[in-house]
Design a protein around this motif. Structure first.
Motif, PDB file in Angstrom:
ATOM      1  N   LYS A   4      21.488  -3.974   0.987  1.00 23.51           N
ATOM      2  CA  LYS A   4      21.669  -2.534   0.762  1.00 23.51           C
ATOM      3  C   LYS A   4      20.451  -1.754   1.239  1.00 23.51           C
ATOM      4  N   ALA A   5      19.269  -2.355   1.067  1.00 20.92           N
ATOM      5  CA  ALA A   5      18.039  -1.696   1.524  1.00 20.92           C
ATOM      6  C   ALA A   5      17.748  -1.950   2.992  1.00 20.92           C
ATOM      7  N   GLU A   6      18.553  -2.821   3.630  1.00 21.03           N
ATOM      8  CA  GLU A   6      18.396  -3.173   5.044  1.00 21.03           C
ATOM      9  C   GLU A   6      17.020  -3.765   5.325  1.00 21.03           C
ATOM     10  N   VAL A   7      16.593  -4.682   4.448  1.00 21.73           N
ATOM     11  CA  VAL A   7      15.342  -5.410   4.645  1.00 21.73           C
ATOM     12  C   VAL A   7      15.619  -6.902   4.480  1.00 21.73           C
ATOM     13  N   THR A  63     -13.530  -9.287  -1.768  1.00 23.94           N
ATOM     14  CA  THR A  63     -12.311 -10.087  -1.779  1.00 23.94           C
ATOM     15  C   THR A  63     -11.382  -9.560  -0.694  1.00 23.94           C
ATOM     16  N   VAL A  64     -10.844 -10.458   0.115  1.00 22.15           N
ATOM     17  CA  VAL A  64      -9.926 -10.076   1.195  1.00 22.15           C
ATOM     18  C   VAL A  64      -8.500 -10.211   0.681  1.00 22.15           C
ATOM     19  N   ILE A  65      -7.747  -9.117   0.741  1.00 26.50           N
ATOM     20  CA  ILE A  65      -6.369  -9.097   0.249  1.00 26.50           C
ATOM     21  C   ILE A  65      -5.440  -8.656   1.373  1.00 26.50           C
ATOM     22  N   GLN A  66      -4.389  -9.433   1.573  1.00 34.28           N
ATOM     23  CA  GLN A  66      -3.339  -9.021   2.507  1.00 34.28           C
ATOM     24  C   GLN A  66      -2.433  -8.041   1.765  1.00 34.28           C
ATOM     25  N   ALA A  67      -2.563  -6.769   2.067  1.00 38.05           N
ATOM     26  CA  ALA A  67      -1.833  -5.716   1.353  1.00 38.05           C
ATOM     27  C   ALA A  67      -0.698  -5.205   2.222  1.00 38.05           C
ATOM     28  N   GLY A  68       0.454  -5.806   2.079  1.00 34.73           N
ATOM     29  CA  GLY A  68       1.605  -5.379   2.856  1.00 34.73           C
ATOM     30  C   GLY A  68       1.854  -6.310   4.032  1.00 34.73           C
ATOM     31  N   PRO A  69       2.914  -6.004   4.788  1.00 40.50           N
ATOM     32  CA  PRO A  69       3.790  -4.844   4.622  1.00 40.50           C
ATOM     33  C   PRO A  69       4.681  -4.945   3.377  1.00 40.50           C
ATOM     34  N   CYS A  70       4.759  -3.833   2.644  1.00 45.20           N
ATOM     35  CA  CYS A  70       5.615  -3.741   1.459  1.00 45.20           C
ATOM     36  C   CYS A  70       6.795  -2.828   1.780  1.00 45.20           C
ATOM     37  N   TYR A  71       7.991  -3.278   1.442  1.00 46.29           N
ATOM     38  CA  TYR A  71       9.207  -2.534   1.738  1.00 46.29           C
ATOM     39  C   TYR A  71       9.793  -1.952   0.454  1.00 46.29           C
ATOM     40  N   ILE A  72      10.291  -0.719   0.551  1.00 44.66           N
ATOM     41  CA  ILE A  72      10.991  -0.120  -0.592  1.00 44.66           C
ATOM     42  C   ILE A  72      12.385  -0.725  -0.671  1.00 44.66           C
ATOM     43  N   THR A  73      12.660  -1.434  -1.744  1.00 41.91           N
ATOM     44  CA  THR A  73      13.973  -2.073  -1.910  1.00 41.91           C
ATOM     45  C   THR A  73      14.857  -1.349  -2.913  1.00 41.91           C
ATOM     46  N   GLN A  74      14.268  -0.415  -3.693  1.00 42.58           N
ATOM     47  CA  GLN A  74      15.058   0.366  -4.646  1.00 42.58           C
ATOM     48  C   GLN A  74      14.270   1.602  -5.047  1.00 42.58           C
ATOM     49  N   VAL A  75      14.969   2.730  -5.155  1.00 43.66           N
ATOM     50  CA  VAL A  75      14.351   3.980  -5.593  1.00 43.66           C
ATOM     51  C   VAL A  75      14.972   4.372  -6.927  1.00 43.66           C
ATOM     52  N   VAL A  95       6.506   0.249  -8.903  1.00 47.77           N
ATOM     53  CA  VAL A  95       5.305   1.076  -8.822  1.00 47.77           C
ATOM     54  C   VAL A  95       5.702   2.519  -9.098  1.00 47.77           C
ATOM     55  N   ALA A  96       4.922   3.183  -9.941  1.00 54.00           N
ATOM     56  CA  ALA A  96       5.204   4.577 -10.257  1.00 54.00           C
ATOM     57  C   ALA A  96       4.918   5.479  -9.061  1.00 54.00           C
ATOM     58  N   VAL A  97       5.699   6.518  -8.919  1.00 55.77           N
ATOM     59  CA  VAL A  97       5.488   7.513  -7.855  1.00 55.77           C
ATOM     60  C   VAL A  97       5.582   8.907  -8.478  1.00 55.77           C
ATOM     61  N   ASP A  98       4.942   9.876  -7.812  1.00 57.06           N
ATOM     62  CA  ASP A  98       4.960  11.249  -8.320  1.00 57.06           C
ATOM     63  C   ASP A  98       6.304  11.909  -8.060  1.00 57.06           C
ATOM     64  N   GLY A  99       6.888  11.643  -6.907  1.00 59.23           N
ATOM     65  CA  GLY A  99       8.190  12.208  -6.572  1.00 59.23           C
ATOM     66  C   GLY A  99       8.932  11.289  -5.623  1.00 59.23           C
ATOM     67  N   ALA A 100      10.202  11.012  -5.933  1.00 58.20           N
ATOM     68  CA  ALA A 100      10.965  10.049  -5.133  1.00 58.20           C
ATOM     69  C   ALA A 100      11.926  10.731  -4.168  1.00 58.20           C
ATOM     70  N   GLU A 101      11.814  12.057  -4.025  1.00 55.71           N
ATOM     71  CA  GLU A 101      12.789  12.777  -3.197  1.00 55.71           C
ATOM     72  C   GLU A 101      12.679  12.399  -1.724  1.00 55.71           C
ATOM     73  N   ASN A 102      11.448  12.189  -1.234  1.00 55.88           N
ATOM     74  CA  ASN A 102      11.242  11.919   0.188  1.00 55.88           C
ATOM     75  C   ASN A 102      11.188  10.434   0.514  1.00 55.88           C
ATOM     76  N   LEU A 103      11.401   9.578  -0.472  1.00 59.80           N
ATOM     77  CA  LEU A 103      11.334   8.139  -0.248  1.00 59.80           C
ATOM     78  C   LEU A 103      12.727   7.587   0.031  1.00 59.80           C
ATOM     79  N   LYS A 104      12.788   6.663   0.987  1.00 62.46           N
ATOM     80  CA  LYS A 104      14.073   6.075   1.374  1.00 62.46           C
ATOM     81  C   LYS A 104      13.981   4.560   1.355  1.00 62.46           C
ATOM     82  N   LEU A 105      15.121   3.920   1.196  1.00 62.89           N
ATOM     83  CA  LEU A 105      15.175   2.461   1.213  1.00 62.89           C
ATOM     84  C   LEU A 105      14.728   1.941   2.576  1.00 62.89           C
ATOM     85  N   GLY A 106      13.945   0.876   2.552  1.00 62.18           N
ATOM     86  CA  GLY A 106      13.501   0.263   3.798  1.00 62.18           C
ATOM     87  C   GLY A 106      12.194   0.788   4.336  1.00 62.18           C
TER      88      GLY A 106
END
Length: 206
Positions: free
Chosen positions: A70-73, A25-37, A82-93
């Motif tokens: 606010k996320a500049e997207v 199956t062919v899936i278009q995966a992204g681009p996905c933008y972080i809109t909230q942390v 989506v769950a993440v292990d650590g959100a310290e290094n993640l930024k909006l956009g």
């Protein structure tokens, strides 16, 4: 990051090293933008909200316009957490694509299955139907008896009967990634995934 939003484009086949055809199956995966942390201190849990598939500004309600600003997207059509292990290094956009997954990795794909309308028990639950003997010409696709008489004088909840089939959230687990195209944001996943072509899916690591 444990997952991405994607769009099912269709199915095709590729040939493995042994020469056997592999359905994918062919899936278009992204681009996905972080809109909230979301952090544990502020929200009680750690996750990120991803946006996928850009849409026009005039099709977006005003509260969401401010949310994306606010996320500049640009305004996004689909939002999922989506769950993440650590959100310290993640930024909006921040942008993520199919490079998040590796060749040979196992993933789970969640989507809305194809709606098939109101169906009988033969198609919905693979009932075999009744015999066409001794004048029972109209019992071939009937469900048969659905309950008892005096006791308990009712039909049990969950009894398999005719009804609406499909159009439900379905998750298929342990599908293998057999191809990653970062230039065109494509993922090739072995086997079939839920939903129709152009339907949105959520891809997560198993």
């Amino acid at each position: 990051m444990n997952g991405l939003i994607g769009k099912k484009l269709g199915m095709t086949q590729i040939f493995g090293e042994n020469g056997k055809a592999v359905p994918v199956t062919v899936i278009q995966a992204g681009p996905c933008y972080i809109t909230q942390v979301k952090t544990k201190s502020q929200d009680g849990y750690t996750a990120v909200q991803l946006g996928f598939d850009e849409k026009k500004l005039k099709q977006t309600v005003k509260p969401l316009i401010g949310h994306f600003k606010k996320a500049e997207v640009a305004p996004q059509r689909i939002l999922r957490e989506v769950a993440v292990d650590g959100a310290e290094n993640l930024k909006l956009g921040q942008v993520y694509g199919p490079e998040l997954f590796n060749h040979g990795e196992l993933v789970s794909v969640t989507g809305i299955s194809k709606g098939k309308g109101f169906q009988g028990v033969v198609k919905r639950y693979n009932f075999r139907g009744g015999k066409t003997t001794r004048g029972q010409s109209d019992r071939v696709r009937a469900p048969g008896s659905i309950g008892q008489s005096a006791s308990p004088s009712r039909v049990f909840k969950g009894t398999k009967m005719g009804g609406r089939m499909g159009n439900k959230q379905v998750t298929v687990k342990n599908l293998q990634v057999v191809g990653v195209d970062t230039e065109r944001n494509l993922l090739l996943i072995q086997g079939a995934v839920p939903g129709h072509n152009e339907g949105y899916v959520l891809i997560k690591r198993t």
